[in-house]
Design a protein around this motif. Sequence first.
Motif, short mmCIF file in Angstrom:
data_model
loop_
_atom_site.label_atom_id
_atom_site.label_comp_id
_atom_site.label_asym_id
_atom_site.label_seq_id
_atom_site.Cartn_x
_atom_site.Cartn_y
_atom_site.Cartn_z
N LEU A 93 0.84 -1.21 0.00
CA LEU A 93 0.00 0.00 0.00
C LEU A 93 0.87 1.25 0.00
N TYR A 97 1.14 4.18 -2.78
CA TYR A 97 0.92 5.57 -2.38
C TYR A 97 2.12 6.42 -2.75
N LEU A 109 -0.65 13.28 4.99
CA LEU A 109 -1.88 12.49 4.91
C LEU A 109 -3.03 13.24 5.59
N THR A 112 -7.93 13.35 3.49
CA THR A 112 -9.24 12.75 3.73
C THR A 112 -9.87 13.26 5.01
N ASP A 113 -9.14 14.03 5.80
CA ASP A 113 -9.72 14.55 7.04
C ASP A 113 -10.14 15.99 6.93
N GLU C 152 -6.89 9.31 -2.76
CA GLU C 152 -7.46 9.48 -1.42
C GLU C 152 -7.85 8.14 -0.82
N GLU C 155 -4.77 6.86 0.77
CA GLU C 155 -4.52 7.60 2.01
C GLU C 155 -5.46 7.12 3.11
N GLY C 156 -6.76 7.03 2.77
CA GLY C 156 -7.71 6.51 3.73
C GLY C 156 -7.36 5.10 4.15
N GLY C 157 -6.89 4.32 3.17
CA GLY C 157 -6.51 2.94 3.45
C GLY C 157 -5.39 2.86 4.47
N ILE C 158 -4.39 3.74 4.34
CA ILE C 158 -3.27 3.71 5.29
C ILE C 158 -3.78 4.00 6.70
N LYS C 159 -4.68 4.98 6.82
CA LYS C 159 -5.20 5.32 8.15
C LYS C 159 -6.01 4.15 8.72
N SER C 229 -12.26 9.11 8.50
CA SER C 229 -11.25 9.53 7.52
C SER C 229 -11.02 8.49 6.44
N HIS C 232 -15.26 7.44 3.57
CA HIS C 232 -15.84 8.15 2.43
C HIS C 232 -14.98 8.05 1.19
N THR C 233 -13.87 7.28 1.27
CA THR C 233 -12.99 7.22 0.11
C THR C 233 -13.30 6.11 -0.89
N ARG C 296 -19.85 11.60 4.58
CA ARG C 296 -19.23 11.96 5.86
C ARG C 296 -20.27 12.06 6.97
#
Lengths: 116, 138, 493
Positions: A93, A97, A109, A112-113, C152, C155-159, C229, C232-233, C296
């Motif tokens: 992943l 990225y 990062l 998305t927030d 995104e 990115e959401g996946g990493i979180k 976070s 919604h991706t 969201r």
Amino acid sequence: MEILLAIIVGVLYTAGVYMLLRRSIVKFIIGIIFMSNATNLLVFLSAGLVQGNPAFVNATTVDTSHLADPTPQALVLTAIVIGLGMVVFILALKYKYFEITGTDDLDQLKQTDEHS
Amino acid sequence: MNSVILQIASKYVRWMLIIFSVIMLVRGHNLPGGGFIGGLLAGLSLAYKGFAFTPSIFEKEMKIRPEIFMALGLTLIFISLWPGAVLEGTLMQGIWFTIQIPFTEGYKFGTPFLFDIGVYFAVIGVTILFLFSLSDKK
Amino acid sequence: MNSIALPLLLPFAIAISLLLVRSDKLSKWVGPLGSLAMLAVAVYLNFQLQQNGIMTLNTGGWIAPFGIVLVVDHLSSLMLMVSALIAFVIALFANRNLTEDIPMSRFYFFFFTLNMGVNGAFITGDVFNLYVWFEVMLLSSFVLITLGKKKEQLEGGIKYLALNIMGSMLFLAGLGLLYGKTGTLNMAHLAEILRNDHHASLMSTSMVLFFVAFGIKAAVFPLYFWLPSSYHTPNIAVTSLFAGLLTKVGVYTLIRFFTLFFVQDQTFWHTLLLIVAGLTMVSGGMAAASYYETRRILSYHIISQIGYMIMGLGIFTPLALAGAVFFTIHNMIAKTGTFVAAGLIAKIKGTYELKEVGGLYKQNPVLAILFIIPAFALAGFPPISGFFAKFMLLKAGIDSGQYLITAVALLTGFLTLYSMIKIWNEAFLKKQPEEKSQITEVKLKIMDYMPLAILAAASLLMGLFAPSVFEYVMQTGDQLFEPSAYINAVFKK
């Protein structure tokens, strides 16, 4: 031996948490590896260590009370396999990225927030 | 990486690793070894060429998709669940029998071993898949 | 009782066949039909349960405390049925909504492994086996959330991954310590040991580790950050699936663990659970009120609603537990319904931003009606399912004198109502904003409405036939409160 391993577990957890709090994603993954190894060791230690008596029983074994407990070993084996899968997935992943964004900075990062 | 020694050696070491992995698989039930470690070794042997040349060559030369390995392994695992249900009435129960081989004690074969073979192939597939996804594809 | 393993074997077999046959056309059929078969199996198991009582299977022929035991009791069976229904609906929804860059066969492979993990978590009677099923579920969800590989999403996946891996590690650590202290991992055996042993302080470490681990999975108050976070991706079908199933598995495990064997030091733990529940409700609800993007809003809503389920667990009376179970199944259905509705709105208008859409009520009254049923179910309007679930929880709260949490729950109801009315006003009643009206709009076909119609009907029926659902969940609540039947069934006494 148990005390030594217990200390190692503690050190690994400490190092893992430290690495998790770094800004780089790669270091973050290293932190996850440390912590997963620490957890595996903890599970392995949980039932106590028995040295030199693996849990194999054959026809001549009479006394089984001094044998090592095989359950934590089986648990750890499974946990290691799962941990391997997790780490490989997060590495892949991270690689994807990095290919897209070219950044290794966890502070990037934020997308998305963000409040739209 | 471009090392002649590694490239020549890869031809032979690969097969040695595969044989070793099969030995690991077969001795697995009562001695250290088994499907997982055997599968990792076999997967590594297949990846060896990729390390010696470039990963893209490895991917090109790979005739069988890794998904096929995984499907084969998972199918074997799935099959190994049923003999216990049919013969003993409980799913996954181990069924053992001895294959008579002349001049030896015979070889014990059973559903757990079939399960192990399944794990072996599934792990090979997964390892190759991992290497695919982590290697540079361009 | 080999049929208990069917909820695991069926998705497993389907996943293998999808691995071999990589045809997208075939997958379109395999998905809905396979999940329909899972639903049939779940209903069959429930029927068997009503006939024979709690069913167990000692896998591999190893008797109870030694081997892995699979157990189907009232709670498991109910969860199996609802999750299979969700799976079926999502399969229908995904068929029409997956984008070109996601291969159908790949999606369905991970869809079925995810369902296998979820089903496994519901029916296992062994703590380590539960961990394994959790990981099966998580790994599948990791792949699903990153399918398509947009920026995104990664990115959401990493979180999502980071926090959930942490949760898994804490789970494993807690499990190791639990084994070290009790020497068993069988849930019924643990219950037998721990219910007669009052060394509460020794158990606290394990309990805390488990609570944090499941708290992360269930997205309770201080641990929910991964959810809004990342949810919604991905593709809306994936989001709806996750919204319906994943967090609820965390809640299920919390209910299972804290009713079956973690019953030491009840005053402390139930107070903690109630505090966490209240904060979860309020923070989720308030955050939802501040957003103008449907996904969201609904993501924060998942969190807010998790609070109610934890509240039922924290009050800990048979009625409260029954209410928590009722609320969980109602929420699985209604929440998925609202996400599906959001997906349909986005399909028509091409955006999830509420400020850019409008006028849907005149344009598409069917969608409006189908949206309002799950939305008002969430807000708790009679006679839809949510009203009865909330009523049970509130009644249990007042009965046991927990007035503060009851008040918080009531107030959160208004927050829920506010966000639902916000979506309603913005998307349906308000006029289409002028400058955005040139977007080409997509006409929906009947198959597009099917998933939402099924969920709305399920929600409505659960409300209309509330007495029989009530009877069932009360049985479940009694059984959770006094789990001797579970323990006896596992040990075949």
